[in-house]
Every structure is written in structure tokens, then in C-alpha cells.
Enzyme design. Structure first.
Site, PDB file in Angstrom:
ATOM      1  N   LYS A   1     -20.671 -15.832  14.364  1.00 33.62           N
ATOM      2  CA  LYS A   1     -21.456 -16.392  14.067  1.00 33.62           C
ATOM      3  C   LYS A   1     -20.919 -17.194  12.474  1.00 33.62           C
ATOM      4  O   LYS A   1     -20.864 -17.124  11.670  1.00 33.62           O
ATOM      5  CB  LYS A   1     -22.530 -16.097  13.376  1.00 33.62           C
ATOM      6  CG  LYS A   1     -24.053 -17.158  13.539  1.00 33.62           C
ATOM      7  CD  LYS A   1     -25.284 -16.796  12.206  1.00 33.62           C
ATOM      8  CE  LYS A   1     -26.050 -18.093  11.624  1.00 33.62           C
ATOM      9  NZ  LYS A   1     -27.316 -17.570  11.310  1.00 33.62           N
TER      10      LYS A   1
ATOM     11  N   GLY B   1     -34.949 -19.142   6.725  1.00 34.19           N
ATOM     12  CA  GLY B   1     -36.326 -17.822   6.070  1.00 34.19           C
ATOM     13  C   GLY B   1     -37.110 -19.174   6.236  1.00 34.19           C
ATOM     14  O   GLY B   1     -38.702 -18.483   5.236  1.00 34.19           O
TER      15      GLY B   1
ATOM     16  N   ASN C   1     -34.506 -14.190  12.191  1.00 35.79           N
ATOM     17  CA  ASN C   1     -35.007 -12.920  10.553  1.00 35.79           C
ATOM     18  C   ASN C   1     -35.803 -12.783  10.496  1.00 35.79           C
ATOM     19  O   ASN C   1     -36.446 -11.712  10.145  1.00 35.79           O
ATOM     20  CB  ASN C   1     -32.894 -13.068  10.245  1.00 35.79           C
ATOM     21  CG  ASN C   1     -33.376 -11.691   9.362  1.00 35.79           C
ATOM     22  OD1 ASN C   1     -31.740 -11.376   9.164  1.00 35.79           O
ATOM     23  ND2 ASN C   1     -33.867 -11.043   9.202  1.00 35.79           N
TER      24      ASN C   1
END
Lengths: 67, 263
Positions: free
Chosen positions: B101, B162, B210
Site C-alpha cells: 500500500k 482517522g 483501521n
């Protein structure tokens, strides 16, 4: 004695050693690590053949958690 | 395998890709990964902490051997050069591993992708034989350039890394989806299961996340929720939703045969 820069920090090694020697010196033998020496990858198969020289810049990395 | 996700010629049963960062410990990481059903999991590459106890547990030892396809990333890299070096190290570390990635950041506050450095790095990595899944902005022109370079998956952000802000520009994602011949996966910004479902309903081939899992109050339960969200969205996409009707309701029950009140 040789002077190297390991992971961005100056380090003095007590004697001439190979990449494998450095890994052993750091008590990391058998751990999954990878080495870059002066910008080039040192393949595992060459760890015990590649001798470190004064002024070498080394990066020693592991895999960690990340996204 | 039914309806597999195909990346760089390999089939995967799960369309949810997950990161391994920000968990309490490796046990929680392993449990969340298991609950997510993911088959591809990202890892970061970092300098060995020379001060630390060499016997400290290692992420690779904490994950069941061979169960997951590891996806080393270049998180934290701000130049093409650093990203390329990082992935060369990853390839060596993971025994000639090619699937990676690529992410090159342009700003430490927003973590917005640096697209020109990303393009430069992609060019080098593809030439060197890497299978590059590339994190990028939702700019369809850049996405096309990355595909033309030979990236094996285009991964536009839904919103900032995030942030958990969800899918802020479905229209741009749609433009990218319509033009792309390689898989398009939403990477970054998903906050909860409905965000993942929306990405899949738009036609994305998968979702990578994530923090949405690791940052939940109960990460294991959220991992499971995301698994279901991705599955539900994919099923809805394949089923084909009903057309939207503006300004007119349409009753679900028959209009004929209604009882009427006596006059």
C-alpha cells in the site's frame, strides 16, 4: 572500532563486523528485521558477507501495527 | 469462491481490509482481525527501537502464520523517495513480498495525500515489480493517472485518515468508480458500519479501515459490525436498489379492495 549511523543515531561498534554480526551485537538474531545500507537493501542471504565500513548509514526496520 | 475480490490476480473472500495500528495490545489486534473476517491486513515499517528489550513481542509473531496477506504501507512518508525505500525494505523483510500500500502524505495536520509525490513513487514501484494499491485523494484525474501507471487498486479517501467523518463526496467516488478498470477501495475516513455499507453500495470493491475499529469503545464488536456492513453494502449493490422517486409516494399495499365507511 568503526563509526556508523544506525537508524539516524551515531554508534560506535567495538570491532569490524558484518551485517549479521551487527544483528547479533544488538541481540536481534532470528528476529524479522531488514537492513538498508547506504541506501541499498542488504538481502538476508548477504548478511554474513557484507562487512560494515566506517561512516556507513544503516537502517534496521521491523513490521509494526499500522493502517 | 463466490463474488471474490480480485487484487493483482489473487482472489479474496473478504472485501474488508483492516489495519493493525492503535490496538491496546497484540491480543486485541488478533481478536479484532479475526472478528472482521479480513484476509488482507496492513502493517507499517519502522526503525527497530534500539533501546527496547529485544525479546519484546513482535507483531508478525502475534498474527497466526500464513492466515493473512500482509499489506505493508508507507504511512508517515512525505516524499516519493522515502516511500520507495520503505517498501523496498518491506519487500526484503517479508521475503520478496510484492503487494504493497503506497501512501505519501502532504500535510502532517490533515494527513492529506501528496498526489504528485504519490504519482512519482507509484511509477518507480510499478517499474520495480511491486503490486501497488495506492491511497489517494478523490480526484478522478489523479486516480486515472495512477491506474495508467499500473497500480493494481485505487484507494481514494472517504474523508481524512482517522477522522471517522464518513463518505463526504460520493459524487467524486462515483466518477472514479465509473472510469476505473482496476478495483477501487475506499481507504480512510470510515467511522461506522453504515459508512462502509454506503461505500460498498456505491460500487466500491472493498473498504480499508483501521481507526474505525481500533478506536471504537468495543473494537471486537465493531470489527464484526464492519464485516456485516461491508457484506450488506455489497449485497445491496449487486441486488440493485430500487429507483428513487421524487415527490411521489408509492403505496406498498394494494389500492383496490379497501373497506369504505358508510355514508
Amino acid at each position: 572500532m568503526i563509526q556508523i549511523v544506525l537508524n539516524g543515531e551515531a554508534k560506535t561498534l567495538p570491532a569490524a563486523m558484518t551485517c549479521a554480526g551487527l544483528i547479533a551485537h544488538l541481540s536481534l538474531t532470528g528476529k524479522r528485521v531488514a537492513i538498508e545500507r547506504n541506501g541499498d537493501i542488504v538481502p538476508k542471504s548477504r548478511h554474513d558477507q557484507e562487512w560494515l565500513a566506517d561512516g556507513d548509514r544503516l537502517e534496521l526496520v521491523v513490521a509494526v501495527g499500522g493502517g | 469462491m463466490q463474488d471474490p475480490l480480485i487484487i493483482a490476480g489473487r482472489e479474496y473472500g473478504s472485501r474488508l481490509l483492516v489495519g493493525t495500528g492503535k490496538y491496546r495490545d497484540f491480543a486485541q489486534t488478533a481478536e479484532a482481525l479475526d472478528a472482521s473476517g479480513a484476509e488482507i491486513v496492513t502493517v507499517a515499517i519502522r526503525r527497530v527501537n534500539l533501546g527496547q528489550n529485544p525479546d519484546e513481542p513482535n507483531l508478525l509473531d502475534a498474527l497466526p502464520k500464513g492466515r493473512y496477506t500482509l499489506l505493508p504501507n508507507t504511512a508517515g512518508c512525505y516524499t516519493a523517495d522515502d516511500a520507495v525505500r520503505t517498501l523496498r525494505l518491506a519487500r526484503e523483510l517479508l521475503d520478496d513480498h510484492r503487494l504493497v500500500k503506497l501512501e505519501v502524505l502532504g500535510d502532517p495536520t490533515s494527513l492529506f495525500p501528496h498526489v504528485t509525490e504519490t504519482l512519482k513513487a507509484a511509477e518507480t514501484l510499478v517499474k520495480e515489480g511491486f503490486d501497488v494499491m495506492v491511497y489517494t485523494s478523490d480526484d478522478p484525474i489523479v486516480a486515472r493517472q495512477l491506474e495508467d501507471i499500473g497500480c493494481c487498486a485505487i484507494m481514494p479517501l472517504a474523508s481524512l485518515i482517522g477522522s471517522g467523518m464518513g463518505i463526504l463526496n460520493p459524487w467524486n467516488l462515483q466518477l472514479i468508480l465509473e472510469q476505473s478498470k482496476v478495483p477501487v477501495l475506499v481507504d480512510a475516513g470510515v467511522g461506522t458500519a453504515s459508512d462502509a455499507a454506503i461505500a460498498m453500495e456505491l460500487g466500491c470493491q472493498g473498504v480499508l479501515m483501521n481507526t474505525a475499529i481500533a478506536g471504537a469503545q468495543d473494537p471486537i464488536r465493531m470489527a464484526h459490525a464492519m464485516r456485516l456492513g461491508v457484506q450488506a453494502g455489497r449485497e445491496a449493490y449487486l441486488a440493485g436498489r430500487m429507483p428513487k422517486k421524487l415527490y411521489h409516494g408509492s403505496p406498498s399495499s394494494p389500492s383496490a379492495g379497501l373497506i369504505t365507511s358508510c355514508k
